[in-house]
Motif scaffolding. Structure first.
Motif, PDB file in Angstrom:
ATOM      1  N   GLN A 447     -11.273  -5.854 -21.704  1.00 48.94           N
ATOM      2  CA  GLN A 447     -10.928  -6.747 -22.825  1.00 48.94           C
ATOM      3  C   GLN A 447     -10.203  -7.962 -22.096  1.00 48.94           C
ATOM      4  OE1 GLN A 447      -9.350  -2.711 -25.166  1.00 48.94           O
ATOM      5  NE2 GLN A 447      -9.669  -4.521 -26.517  1.00 48.94           N
ATOM      6  N   MET A 448     -10.916  -8.898 -22.365  1.00 47.72           N
ATOM      7  CA  MET A 448     -10.476  -9.960 -21.940  1.00 47.72           C
ATOM      8  C   MET A 448     -10.949 -11.127 -22.916  1.00 47.72           C
ATOM      9  SD  MET A 448     -11.024 -10.231 -17.650  1.00 47.72           S
ATOM     10  CE  MET A 448     -12.994  -9.848 -17.936  1.00 47.72           C
ATOM     11  N   PRO A 449     -10.262 -12.340 -23.061  1.00 50.44           N
ATOM     12  CA  PRO A 449     -10.442 -13.307 -24.139  1.00 50.44           C
ATOM     13  C   PRO A 449     -11.587 -14.091 -23.828  1.00 50.44           C
ATOM     14  CG  PRO A 449      -8.479 -14.108 -22.731  1.00 50.44           C
ATOM     15  CD  PRO A 449      -8.657 -12.623 -22.438  1.00 50.44           C
ATOM     16  N   GLY A 450     -12.355 -14.692 -24.721  1.00 48.64           N
ATOM     17  CA  GLY A 450     -13.523 -15.409 -24.651  1.00 48.64           C
ATOM     18  C   GLY A 450     -14.804 -14.564 -24.421  1.00 48.64           C
ATOM     19  N   MET A 451     -14.768 -13.665 -23.222  1.00 51.03           N
ATOM     20  CA  MET A 451     -15.543 -13.006 -22.683  1.00 51.03           C
ATOM     21  C   MET A 451     -15.148 -11.805 -22.000  1.00 51.03           C
ATOM     22  SD  MET A 451     -18.980 -13.658 -20.132  1.00 51.03           S
ATOM     23  CE  MET A 451     -19.622 -15.162 -21.153  1.00 51.03           C
ATOM     24  N   GLY A 452     -15.581 -10.567 -22.591  1.00 52.03           N
ATOM     25  CA  GLY A 452     -14.899  -9.132 -21.937  1.00 52.03           C
ATOM     26  C   GLY A 452     -15.901  -8.833 -20.623  1.00 52.03           C
ATOM     27  N   GLY A 453     -15.464  -7.729 -20.115  1.00 55.56           N
ATOM     28  CA  GLY A 453     -16.298  -7.241 -18.961  1.00 55.56           C
ATOM     29  C   GLY A 453     -17.478  -6.833 -19.106  1.00 55.56           C
ATOM     30  N   LEU A 454     -17.717  -6.194 -20.276  1.00 57.05           N
ATOM     31  CA  LEU A 454     -19.182  -5.816 -20.503  1.00 57.05           C
ATOM     32  C   LEU A 454     -20.029  -6.951 -20.603  1.00 57.05           C
ATOM     33  CD1 LEU A 454     -18.518  -2.671 -22.925  1.00 57.05           C
ATOM     34  CD2 LEU A 454     -19.002  -2.541 -20.616  1.00 57.05           C
ATOM     35  N   GLU A 455     -19.770  -8.062 -21.315  1.00 60.70           N
ATOM     36  CA  GLU A 455     -20.616  -9.143 -21.424  1.00 60.70           C
ATOM     37  C   GLU A 455     -20.732  -9.894 -20.256  1.00 60.70           C
ATOM     38  OE1 GLU A 455     -21.107 -13.113 -24.238  1.00 60.70           O
ATOM     39  OE2 GLU A 455     -19.423 -11.607 -24.520  1.00 60.70           O
ATOM     40  N   ALA A 456     -19.518  -9.850 -19.707  1.00 60.77           N
ATOM     41  CA  ALA A 456     -19.767 -10.719 -18.128  1.00 60.77           C
ATOM     42  C   ALA A 456     -20.604  -9.889 -17.181  1.00 60.77           C
ATOM     43  CB  ALA A 456     -18.365 -10.950 -17.707  1.00 60.77           C
ATOM     44  N   THR A 457     -20.571  -8.382 -17.198  1.00 59.76           N
ATOM     45  CA  THR A 457     -21.325  -7.800 -16.099  1.00 59.76           C
ATOM     46  C   THR A 457     -22.937  -7.869 -16.542  1.00 59.76           C
ATOM     47  OG1 THR A 457     -19.714  -6.088 -15.946  1.00 59.76           O
ATOM     48  CG2 THR A 457     -21.831  -5.652 -15.405  1.00 59.76           C
ATOM     49  N   GLU A 458     -23.115  -7.981 -17.991  1.00 61.96           N
ATOM     50  CA  GLU A 458     -24.593  -8.059 -18.439  1.00 61.96           C
ATOM     51  C   GLU A 458     -24.929  -9.495 -17.684  1.00 61.96           C
ATOM     52  OE1 GLU A 458     -28.022  -9.439 -20.323  1.00 61.96           O
ATOM     53  OE2 GLU A 458     -26.038 -10.272 -20.736  1.00 61.96           O
ATOM     54  N   LYS A 459     -24.384 -10.696 -17.893  1.00 58.72           N
ATOM     55  CA  LYS A 459     -24.673 -11.941 -17.388  1.00 58.72           C
ATOM     56  C   LYS A 459     -24.823 -11.928 -16.017  1.00 58.72           C
ATOM     57  CE  LYS A 459     -22.843 -14.639 -21.189  1.00 58.72           C
ATOM     58  NZ  LYS A 459     -24.367 -14.872 -21.580  1.00 58.72           N
ATOM     59  N   ILE A 460     -23.829 -11.006 -15.163  1.00 66.63           N
ATOM     60  CA  ILE A 460     -23.854 -11.343 -13.668  1.00 66.63           C
ATOM     61  C   ILE A 460     -25.425 -10.600 -13.217  1.00 66.63           C
ATOM     62  CG2 ILE A 460     -22.902 -10.294 -11.697  1.00 66.63           C
ATOM     63  CD1 ILE A 460     -20.385 -10.360 -13.178  1.00 66.63           C
ATOM     64  N   ARG A 461     -25.834  -9.489 -13.877  1.00 68.95           N
ATOM     65  CA  ARG A 461     -26.834  -8.594 -13.633  1.00 68.95           C
ATOM     66  C   ARG A 461     -28.059  -9.493 -14.036  1.00 68.95           C
ATOM     67  NH1 ARG A 461     -24.129  -6.248  -9.967  1.00 68.95           N
ATOM     68  NH2 ARG A 461     -22.911  -4.324 -10.627  1.00 68.95           N
ATOM     69  N   SER A 462     -28.215  -9.823 -15.423  1.00 70.57           N
ATOM     70  CA  SER A 462     -29.398 -10.613 -15.694  1.00 70.57           C
ATOM     71  C   SER A 462     -29.580 -12.121 -15.645  1.00 70.57           C
ATOM     72  CB  SER A 462     -29.484 -10.316 -17.551  1.00 70.57           C
ATOM     73  OG  SER A 462     -28.447 -11.146 -18.062  1.00 70.57           O
ATOM     74  N   LYS A 463     -28.385 -12.825 -15.711  1.00 72.18           N
ATOM     75  CA  LYS A 463     -28.739 -14.169 -15.551  1.00 72.18           C
ATOM     76  C   LYS A 463     -28.425 -14.636 -13.912  1.00 72.18           C
ATOM     77  CE  LYS A 463     -26.420 -18.679 -16.829  1.00 72.18           C
ATOM     78  NZ  LYS A 463     -25.412 -19.319 -17.579  1.00 72.18           N
ATOM     79  N   LEU A 464     -27.552 -14.020 -13.344  1.00 75.21           N
ATOM     80  CA  LEU A 464     -27.363 -14.486 -11.951  1.00 75.21           C
ATOM     81  C   LEU A 464     -28.356 -13.387 -10.964  1.00 75.21           C
ATOM     82  CD1 LEU A 464     -23.425 -14.939 -11.860  1.00 75.21           C
ATOM     83  CD2 LEU A 464     -25.229 -16.546 -12.261  1.00 75.21           C
ATOM     84  N   LYS A 465     -28.762 -12.576 -11.601  1.00 79.05           N
ATOM     85  CA  LYS A 465     -29.581 -11.473 -10.698  1.00 79.05           C
ATOM     86  C   LYS A 465     -28.626 -10.992  -9.277  1.00 79.05           C
ATOM     87  CE  LYS A 465     -32.864 -12.381 -13.387  1.00 79.05           C
ATOM     88  NZ  LYS A 465     -33.637 -11.311 -14.461  1.00 79.05           N
ATOM     89  N   LEU A 466     -27.263 -10.710  -9.431  1.00 79.22           N
ATOM     90  CA  LEU A 466     -26.576 -10.222  -8.467  1.00 79.22           C
ATOM     91  C   LEU A 466     -26.574  -8.577  -8.754  1.00 79.22           C
ATOM     92  CD1 LEU A 466     -23.877 -12.966  -8.371  1.00 79.22           C
ATOM     93  CD2 LEU A 466     -25.925 -12.807  -7.046  1.00 79.22           C
ATOM     94  N   ASN A 467     -26.491  -7.918  -7.345  1.00 81.03           N
ATOM     95  CA  ASN A 467     -26.068  -6.510  -7.208  1.00 81.03           C
ATOM     96  C   ASN A 467     -24.515  -6.322  -6.945  1.00 81.03           C
ATOM     97  OD1 ASN A 467     -28.773  -5.957  -8.246  1.00 81.03           O
ATOM     98  ND2 ASN A 467     -29.742  -6.296  -5.911  1.00 81.03           N
ATOM     99  N   VAL A 468     -23.918  -7.457  -6.567  1.00 80.68           N
ATOM    100  CA  VAL A 468     -22.424  -7.170  -6.265  1.00 80.68           C
ATOM    101  C   VAL A 468     -21.965  -5.997  -7.139  1.00 80.68           C
ATOM    102  CG1 VAL A 468     -21.709  -8.690  -7.961  1.00 80.68           C
ATOM    103  CG2 VAL A 468     -20.085  -8.133  -6.022  1.00 80.68           C
ATOM    104  N   PRO A 469     -21.322  -4.909  -6.129  1.00 83.28           N
ATOM    105  CA  PRO A 469     -20.578  -3.844  -6.974  1.00 83.28           C
ATOM    106  C   PRO A 469     -19.724  -4.316  -7.941  1.00 83.28           C
ATOM    107  CG  PRO A 469     -20.990  -3.395  -4.547  1.00 83.28           C
ATOM    108  CD  PRO A 469     -21.162  -4.803  -5.067  1.00 83.28           C
ATOM    109  N   ILE A 470     -19.460  -3.672  -8.974  1.00 80.41           N
ATOM    110  CA  ILE A 470     -18.602  -3.994 -10.272  1.00 80.41           C
ATOM    111  C   ILE A 470     -17.905  -2.575 -10.605  1.00 80.41           C
ATOM    112  CG2 ILE A 470     -18.119  -4.820 -12.302  1.00 80.41           C
ATOM    113  CD1 ILE A 470     -20.466  -6.822 -11.997  1.00 80.41           C
ATOM    114  N   ILE A 471     -16.494  -2.615 -10.530  1.00 81.06           N
ATOM    115  CA  ILE A 471     -15.739  -1.499 -10.854  1.00 81.06           C
ATOM    116  C   ILE A 471     -14.989  -2.009 -12.401  1.00 81.06           C
ATOM    117  CG2 ILE A 471     -13.646  -0.125 -10.430  1.00 81.06           C
ATOM    118  CD1 ILE A 471     -14.473  -0.240  -7.616  1.00 81.06           C
TER     119      ILE A 471
END
Length: 643
Positions: A447-471
């Motif tokens: 839970q973060m302002p503007g963009m939360g962790g779930l949405e950010a992770t979705e963009k990291i995976r789908s838009k940036l195509k990155l496989n960096v481990p996320i906890i």
């Protein structure tokens, strides 16, 4: 006998059909005064808005609506009014579509009589009532689920502190007498934690919400750890605790849910210890069957306790059941939930569960589970780690967290482990940082302002195509289940407040590092004055008693809290409840870290009131109490720590 009045609205533009409907309506057991007729959709919508309507009969072909357009408009505006479609021709496909949109029935003109019309009207009204009752029940269920999730979070937060601090105390140079008290506290805390889990899982089982995760694990390793966990408690009771593990399972890795397996075994061991005054408790594993790609394991917990009468064996797995509800239950205690949870969890695994027992000689609880073999047999599963520091120089970690105090704590911990650390305050900044830089790991608040962790992770995976481990790092594990995080593209989960060992274990799992602990065995604790409004116990445990880090953390809180309090007051005065809820959630974490217990209770009341929009008239009073407690705590912190 007076006829029942049903308020019927007919929207029909054909005068002949209107007359025919009136004639049929006069023959059925409704008052004719309950009938209203209009010739177009607009007029019908106006009547629906102004008058009570129990049933609507809607022609498919009107001057201002053709086909199913009229039905869609009605359903979208008047969800509680049952609708019967009238049409001049038979078309099964249209009929099905009408029902899918929300109509209760479909009548072909010229093919119905008064009897059929009455049945259709009555059935439509009854079906609509059932739908409304179901919606009310579903809404009540959502409220209950929300309450349970929040209660889980609120109960587990202080429990985690109790267990964490008792662990740190047990590792300190306490006297033998104090260690005995500390171990008793830890044991009681564990029992309470398991009870909370059992209550929540019983409810989830009834609602079909129990689920299993899939991780690589070694079953014998889990059983060895379980035995170690209960050795002290068993020794106090004079019980010999041993394990008899199948050696063929020592090096076998399977895909399964280690937490659920532990939950079953914990409940069985606790049950055995409750009903065994002295003697032996054995924890066993046995490889029953091995096929290509899978194997079947039998687990057993055997005791030499009081035993169970034969006529009670079929009942002991029922909810809240106790063999003897009087003297027996008072002597041995227990909630009557543990074994019923075992049954639910074994069934969730599609396994088998049974018990063998002889009164006066003891009991043996057995269950079998089929596990898929881990494909690569790689050592990813980690249950416990040796007490030595993990040095991971060169690893670069991105922290996405909006709470400055939490950022400071994570940064200090990771830097102590020789990680290179970069911090951002929200999901947007996290995505941007990953777009222009390379990281080995991301610790993502949810839970973060503007963009939360779930949405950010979705963009990291789908838009940036990155496989960096996320906890995922969250204070609301009950609100978001583990599967949700994994489905969103995350690799692990840490729940606030966490112990350093938990963070270490999750990082080790996610990065597939060598099995080492990142916890130093030099934790120190300092007791605060009992009259203080704050406590640094949790903070000290997190930073290993580092005075400089604690002072910096305290200074951050002293600076941030008054500013956030002003913002919170403004949000409440403007009745901006969504902003109030989010800010209260953010402040809650800092308050907990500083151990201001009374303020923690007050900020949770504000968060819950804003979220549910209840007790709003008490919000100002709660806010004043929060400000008062906060001011006193800040003065104490300033005086004690000179910040």
């Amino acid at each position: 006998m007076k006829k029942e009045v049903i308020n019927v609205l007919l929207i029909e533009d054909n005068p002949d059909d209107q007359v025919m409907f009136k004639e049929h309506f006069q023959e059925i057991s409704f008052e004719q005064s309950g009938l209203t007729i209009c010739s177009n959709l607009s007029e019908g919508i106006k009547i629906l808005s102004e008058e009570k309507t129990d049933i609507l009969l809607l022609d498919m072909s009107l001057p201002d609506a053709i086909n199913l357009d009229g039905l869609q408009k009605i359903i979208s505006q008047f969800t509680n009014v049952p609708v019967i479609i009238l049409t001049g021709f038979r078309n099964p496909e249209i009929a099905i579509e009408a029902i899918q949109i929300g109509a209760q029935d479909y009548i072909v003109k010229g093919e119905y009589n008064s009897c059929l019309l009455e049945k259709s009207i009555r059935y439509a009204i009854e079906r609509q009532k059932l739908i409304q009752e179901r919606e009310v029940a579903e809404a009540a269920l959502k409220v209950k689920n929300h309450f349970l999730d929040n209660m889980s979070h609120e109960i587990k937060t202080p429990l985690n502190a109790i267990l964490g601090m008792s662990q740190l105390l047990s590792e300190s140079n306490s006297s033998k007498k104090n260690k005995k008290y500390i171990n008793a506290i830890r044991s009681a805390g564990k029992s309470l934690n398991w009870l909370v889990n059992d209550i929540l899982d019983i409810v989830r089982a009834r609602e079909g919400r129990l689920s299993l995760s899939s991780e690589t694990m070694n079953v014998n390793k889990i059983l060895k750890e379980l035995t170690n966990n209960y050795e002290i408690e068993a020794g106090i009771k004079g019980i010999i605790l041993n394990n008899n593990l199948d050696l063929d399972l020592d090096d076998v890795l399977v895909e399964g849910d280690p937490s659920r397996l532990l939950q079953i075994l914990n409940n069985m061991v606790l049950n055995a210890m409750r009903f065994t005054d002295d003697g032996i408790i054995g924890i066993q594993s046995q490889l029953i069957e091995k096929k290509e790609g899978s194997l079947k394991v039998q687990f057993s917990v055997v005791d030499t306790g009081v035993g169970i009468p034969r006529d009670k064996l079929d009942s002991i797995f029922e909810n809240f059941y106790q063999v003897d509800s009087s003297a027996h239950s008072r002597k041995y205690g227990g909630s009557g939930l543990g074994l019923s949870i075992c049954k639910e969890l074994v069934l969730l695994h599609n396994g088998q569960l049974w018990v063998e027992s002889t009164v006066g000689k003891g009991s043996a609880f057995h269950f079998e589970i089929n596990y898929a073999l881990e494909v690569n047999q790689c050592k990813k599963y980690l249950l416990s780690v040796p007490e030595e520091q993990l040095d991971s120089r060169g690893l670069k970690v991105l922290i996405a967290e909006d709470n400055k105090l939490n950022i400071m704590l994570l940064r200090e911990i990771l830097m102590d482990w020789h990680y290179e650390v970069v911090t951002v305050m929200n999901g947007v900044e996290a995505v941007k940082a990953l777009e222009y830089d390379t990281f080995d790991l991301v610790l993502m608040d949810i839970q973060m302002p503007g963009m939360g962790g779930l949405e950010a992770t979705e963009k990291i995976r789908s838009k940036l195509k990155l496989n960096v481990p996320i906890i995922a790092v969250t204070a609301n594990k009950g609100k978001f289940d583990h599967k949700m995080f994994i489905d969103a593209g995350m690799d692990g989960l840490v729940t606030k407040p966490y112990e350093k060992r938990e963070l270490a274990a999750e990082i080790t799992l996610v990065l597939d590092l060598e099995e080492k602990s990142i916890i130093k065995n030099d934790a120190s604790t300092t007791s605060n004055d009992d009259q203080r409004h704050y406590s640094l116990d949790y903070l000290q445990g997190m930073v290993n008693g580092n005075d400089k880090i604690m002072k910096n953390a305290a200074a951050t809180f002293v600076e941030e809290f008054p500013v956030e309090l002003v913002e919170l007051t403004t949000n409440i005065e403007k009745m901006e409840w969504m902003k109030t809820e989010k800010l209260a959630h953010k402040m809650k974490s800092s308050i907990d870290v500083m151990g201001i217990e009374q303020a923690g209770q007050l900020i949770r009341e504000i968060e819950m009131s804003a979220k549910e929009q209840i007790n709003l008239d008490m919000m100002a009073d709660t806010l004043n109490k929060l400000a008062s407690v906060g001011r006193v705590a800040i003065l104490e912190i300033k005086n004690d720590l000179d910040v």
